[in-house]
Design a protein around this motif. Structure first.
Motif, PDB file in Angstrom:
ATOM      1  N   ALA A 225      17.559  61.768  26.406  1.00  0.00           N
ATOM      2  CA  ALA A 225      18.744  62.032  27.090  1.00  0.00           C
ATOM      3  C   ALA A 225      19.794  62.680  26.490  1.00  0.00           C
ATOM      4  CB  ALA A 225      19.193  61.158  28.113  1.00  0.00           C
ATOM      5  N   HIS A 226      20.981  63.483  26.794  1.00  0.00           N
ATOM      6  CA  HIS A 226      22.098  63.762  26.132  1.00  0.00           C
ATOM      7  C   HIS A 226      23.199  63.643  26.990  1.00  0.00           C
ATOM      8  CE1 HIS A 226      20.597  67.809  27.421  1.00  0.00           C
ATOM      9  NE2 HIS A 226      21.928  67.819  27.501  1.00  0.00           N
ATOM     10  N   SER A 227      24.425  63.768  26.334  1.00  0.00           N
ATOM     11  CA  SER A 227      25.539  63.732  27.055  1.00  0.00           C
ATOM     12  C   SER A 227      26.597  64.589  26.370  1.00  0.00           C
ATOM     13  CB  SER A 227      26.274  62.469  27.390  1.00  0.00           C
ATOM     14  OG  SER A 227      27.652  62.350  28.047  1.00  0.00           O
ATOM     15  N   SER A 228      27.361  65.586  27.069  1.00  0.00           N
ATOM     16  CA  SER A 228      28.395  65.924  26.022  1.00  0.00           C
ATOM     17  C   SER A 228      29.615  65.104  25.902  1.00  0.00           C
ATOM     18  CB  SER A 228      28.991  67.307  26.780  1.00  0.00           C
ATOM     19  OG  SER A 228      29.570  66.836  27.703  1.00  0.00           O
ATOM     20  N   ILE A 229      30.175  65.202  24.717  1.00  0.00           N
ATOM     21  CA  ILE A 229      31.471  64.299  24.542  1.00  0.00           C
ATOM     22  C   ILE A 229      32.548  65.189  23.957  1.00  0.00           C
ATOM     23  CG2 ILE A 229      30.758  63.707  22.202  1.00  0.00           C
ATOM     24  CD1 ILE A 229      31.730  61.051  22.567  1.00  0.00           C
ATOM     25  N   CYS A 230      33.716  64.803  24.844  1.00  0.00           N
ATOM     26  CA  CYS A 230      34.951  65.678  24.356  1.00  0.00           C
ATOM     27  C   CYS A 230      36.080  64.623  24.691  1.00  0.00           C
ATOM     28  CB  CYS A 230      34.927  67.030  24.991  1.00  0.00           C
ATOM     29  SG  CYS A 230      34.706  66.761  26.784  1.00  0.00           S
ATOM     30  N   ARG A 231      37.171  65.248  24.496  1.00  0.00           N
ATOM     31  CA  ARG A 231      38.466  64.564  25.023  1.00  0.00           C
ATOM     32  C   ARG A 231      38.490  64.026  26.332  1.00  0.00           C
ATOM     33  NH1 ARG A 231      43.679  63.896  23.018  1.00  0.00           N
ATOM     34  NH2 ARG A 231      45.266  64.046  24.863  1.00  0.00           N
ATOM     35  N   GLY A 232      38.745  62.679  26.645  1.00  0.00           N
ATOM     36  CA  GLY A 232      38.561  62.037  27.963  1.00  0.00           C
ATOM     37  C   GLY A 232      37.415  61.965  28.642  1.00  0.00           C
ATOM     38  N   LYS A 233      36.342  62.071  27.744  1.00  0.00           N
ATOM     39  CA  LYS A 233      34.847  61.908  28.399  1.00  0.00           C
ATOM     40  C   LYS A 233      34.623  60.482  27.760  1.00  0.00           C
ATOM     41  CE  LYS A 233      30.831  63.822  30.047  1.00  0.00           C
ATOM     42  NZ  LYS A 233      30.198  65.226  30.385  1.00  0.00           N
ATOM     43  N   VAL A 234      33.883  59.782  28.947  1.00  0.00           N
ATOM     44  CA  VAL A 234      33.332  58.450  28.457  1.00  0.00           C
ATOM     45  C   VAL A 234      31.871  58.333  28.508  1.00  0.00           C
ATOM     46  CG1 VAL A 234      33.484  56.009  28.958  1.00  0.00           C
ATOM     47  CG2 VAL A 234      35.546  57.351  29.604  1.00  0.00           C
ATOM     48  N   VAL A 235      31.371  57.898  27.378  1.00  0.00           N
ATOM     49  CA  VAL A 235      29.765  57.978  27.513  1.00  0.00           C
ATOM     50  C   VAL A 235      29.211  56.519  27.449  1.00  0.00           C
ATOM     51  CG1 VAL A 235      27.763  58.790  26.208  1.00  0.00           C
ATOM     52  CG2 VAL A 235      29.724  60.282  26.198  1.00  0.00           C
ATOM     53  N   TYR A 236      28.302  56.258  28.237  1.00  0.00           N
ATOM     54  CA  TYR A 236      27.757  54.816  28.322  1.00  0.00           C
ATOM     55  C   TYR A 236      26.236  55.131  27.709  1.00  0.00           C
ATOM     56  CZ  TYR A 236      26.000  50.390  29.898  1.00  0.00           C
ATOM     57  OH  TYR A 236      25.190  49.329  29.792  1.00  0.00           O
ATOM     58  N   ILE A 237      26.237  54.220  26.577  1.00  0.00           N
ATOM     59  CA  ILE A 237      24.960  54.385  25.999  1.00  0.00           C
ATOM     60  C   ILE A 237      24.208  52.896  26.112  1.00  0.00           C
ATOM     61  CG2 ILE A 237      23.569  54.251  23.825  1.00  0.00           C
ATOM     62  CD1 ILE A 237      26.452  55.434  22.510  1.00  0.00           C
ATOM     63  N   PRO A 238      23.293  53.072  27.032  1.00  0.00           N
ATOM     64  CA  PRO A 238      22.610  51.684  27.691  1.00  0.00           C
ATOM     65  C   PRO A 238      21.709  51.113  26.514  1.00  0.00           C
ATOM     66  CG  PRO A 238      22.044  53.319  29.031  1.00  0.00           C
ATOM     67  CD  PRO A 238      22.619  53.786  27.944  1.00  0.00           C
ATOM     68  N   SER A 239      21.503  49.788  26.688  1.00  0.00           N
ATOM     69  CA  SER A 239      20.509  48.859  25.617  1.00  0.00           C
ATOM     70  C   SER A 239      19.358  49.769  25.736  1.00  0.00           C
ATOM     71  CB  SER A 239      20.295  47.771  26.469  1.00  0.00           C
ATOM     72  OG  SER A 239      21.561  46.915  26.465  1.00  0.00           O
ATOM     73  N   PHE A 240      18.716  49.571  24.646  1.00  0.00           N
ATOM     74  CA  PHE A 240      17.409  50.220  24.310  1.00  0.00           C
ATOM     75  C   PHE A 240      17.317  51.723  23.810  1.00  0.00           C
ATOM     76  CE2 PHE A 240      16.524  46.762  27.201  1.00  0.00           C
ATOM     77  CZ  PHE A 240      15.746  45.997  26.363  1.00  0.00           C
ATOM     78  N   TRP A 241      18.578  52.321  24.054  1.00  0.00           N
ATOM     79  CA  TRP A 241      18.699  53.928  23.680  1.00  0.00           C
ATOM     80  C   TRP A 241      19.266  53.988  22.392  1.00  0.00           C
ATOM     81  CZ3 TRP A 241      17.187  58.078  26.855  1.00  0.00           C
ATOM     82  CH2 TRP A 241      16.860  57.825  28.135  1.00  0.00           C
ATOM     83  N   ALA A 242      18.437  54.498  21.579  1.00  0.00           N
ATOM     84  CA  ALA A 242      19.088  55.031  20.174  1.00  0.00           C
ATOM     85  C   ALA A 242      19.989  55.943  20.564  1.00  0.00           C
ATOM     86  CB  ALA A 242      17.855  55.848  19.275  1.00  0.00           C
ATOM     87  N   HIS A 243      21.032  56.325  19.648  1.00  0.00           N
ATOM     88  CA  HIS A 243      22.119  57.264  19.502  1.00  0.00           C
ATOM     89  C   HIS A 243      22.487  57.966  18.341  1.00  0.00           C
ATOM     90  CE1 HIS A 243      23.500  53.113  19.796  1.00  0.00           C
ATOM     91  NE2 HIS A 243      24.474  53.568  19.288  1.00  0.00           N
ATOM     92  N   ARG A 244      22.801  59.163  18.356  1.00  0.00           N
ATOM     93  CA  ARG A 244      23.183  59.950  17.394  1.00  0.00           C
ATOM     94  C   ARG A 244      24.121  60.615  17.850  1.00  0.00           C
ATOM     95  NH1 ARG A 244      18.814  63.440  14.424  1.00  0.00           N
ATOM     96  NH2 ARG A 244      18.951  61.782  12.784  1.00  0.00           N
ATOM     97  N   THR A 245      25.539  61.155  17.323  1.00  0.00           N
ATOM     98  CA  THR A 245      26.385  62.101  17.630  1.00  0.00           C
ATOM     99  C   THR A 245      26.538  63.346  16.947  1.00  0.00           C
ATOM    100  OG1 THR A 245      27.597  60.145  18.324  1.00  0.00           O
ATOM    101  CG2 THR A 245      28.674  62.392  18.622  1.00  0.00           C
ATOM    102  N   ILE A 246      26.612  64.557  17.483  1.00  0.00           N
ATOM    103  CA  ILE A 246      26.706  65.877  16.673  1.00  0.00           C
ATOM    104  C   ILE A 246      27.741  66.455  17.004  1.00  0.00           C
ATOM    105  CG2 ILE A 246      25.392  68.121  16.689  1.00  0.00           C
ATOM    106  CD1 ILE A 246      23.333  65.346  18.353  1.00  0.00           C
ATOM    107  N   ASN A 247      28.375  67.158  15.962  1.00  0.00           N
ATOM    108  CA  ASN A 247      29.694  67.888  16.253  1.00  0.00           C
ATOM    109  C   ASN A 247      29.362  69.275  16.368  1.00  0.00           C
ATOM    110  OD1 ASN A 247      32.021  69.122  16.396  1.00  0.00           O
ATOM    111  ND2 ASN A 247      32.975  68.241  14.451  1.00  0.00           N
TER     112      ASN A 247
END
Ligand code: F6R
Ligand code: MN
Length: 193
Positions: free
Chosen positions: A122-144
């Motif tokens: 799964a993926h979510s965009s992230i930018c000013r004012g956006k809240v991202v919830y990363i649930p338990s069990f999900w690996a996460h990496r952020t890309i600029n």
């Protein structure tokens, strides 16, 4: 009690995304990420030019790593690419798998890539004012994916721990590359299921 700490607050400049005080600053450079970018030749070409760029930094307000406390801080990822792949964090599962996390975008634009050990992505965009919830069990990496610094606030359980090894060995199923000037999510050619 060893985990007793007094309440405290720190200033966060919402305009610049800069956290005014922190307990630890971590600087991550390209040679720390050799195994994480998919284009190994592009990594070596960049390092051979005697350049070892800073890819990202984080400014951490950690607490004792016992149940009940929260670590928080700000991560900043520089703009740039290695080959066609955008600058990004290493990415991890939480060792304590029942540990979720919140990211709040402050500046710049990017993508939070997430996956489970069962093969979901799964993926979510992230930018000013956006809240991202990363649930338990999900690996996460952020890309600029932007041309400016990407900065976000993070908050997670202080006893979560970080499993970097699984990602180091297997990678993410999906990666983000630039194609015709735009970010594109593609299958990772070197992903190990
Ligand atoms: C903490 C968390 C973030 C990241 C940071 C750097 O659990 O998800 O604070 O630690 O964005 O990424 P990594 O830890 O993957 O090097
Ligand atoms: Mn995390």
């Amino acid at each position: 009690m060893h985990d007793f700490i007094k309440p405290y607050s720190v200033a966060l400049d919402l305009r610049t995304g800069i956290l005014k005080s922190y307990k630890k600053k971590v600087v991550v450079k390209l040679d720390d990420l050799r195994e994480f970018f998919y284009d190994k030749d592009a990594v070596e070409r960049t390092l051979c030019r005697a350049s070892n760029p800073i890819i990202y930094e984080y400014y951490d307000n950690f607490q004792p790593d016992v149940k009940g406390h929260l670590n928080f801080g700000v991560t900043t990822i520089n703009p740039g690419k290695i080959g066609s792949e955008y600058y990004m964090t290493r990415g991890h599962y939480h060792e304590e798998q029942c540990a979720s996390e919140i990211y709040v975008g402050l500046k710049g634009e990017g993508i939070v890539m997430m996956q489970t050990k069962e093969g979901l992505s799964a993926h979510s965009s992230i930018c000013r004012g956006k809240v991202v919830y990363i649930p338990s069990f999900w690996a996460h990496r952020t890309i600029n994916t932007s041309k400016e610094k990407l900065s976000f606030l993070y908050v997670y359980a202080s006893d979560a721990g970080h499993d970097y090894e699984t990602i180091r060995q297997k990678g993410f199923a999906k990666i983000v590359v630039e194609k015709q000037g735009l970010p594109k999510i593609i299958d990772n050619p070197i992903f190990i299921e």
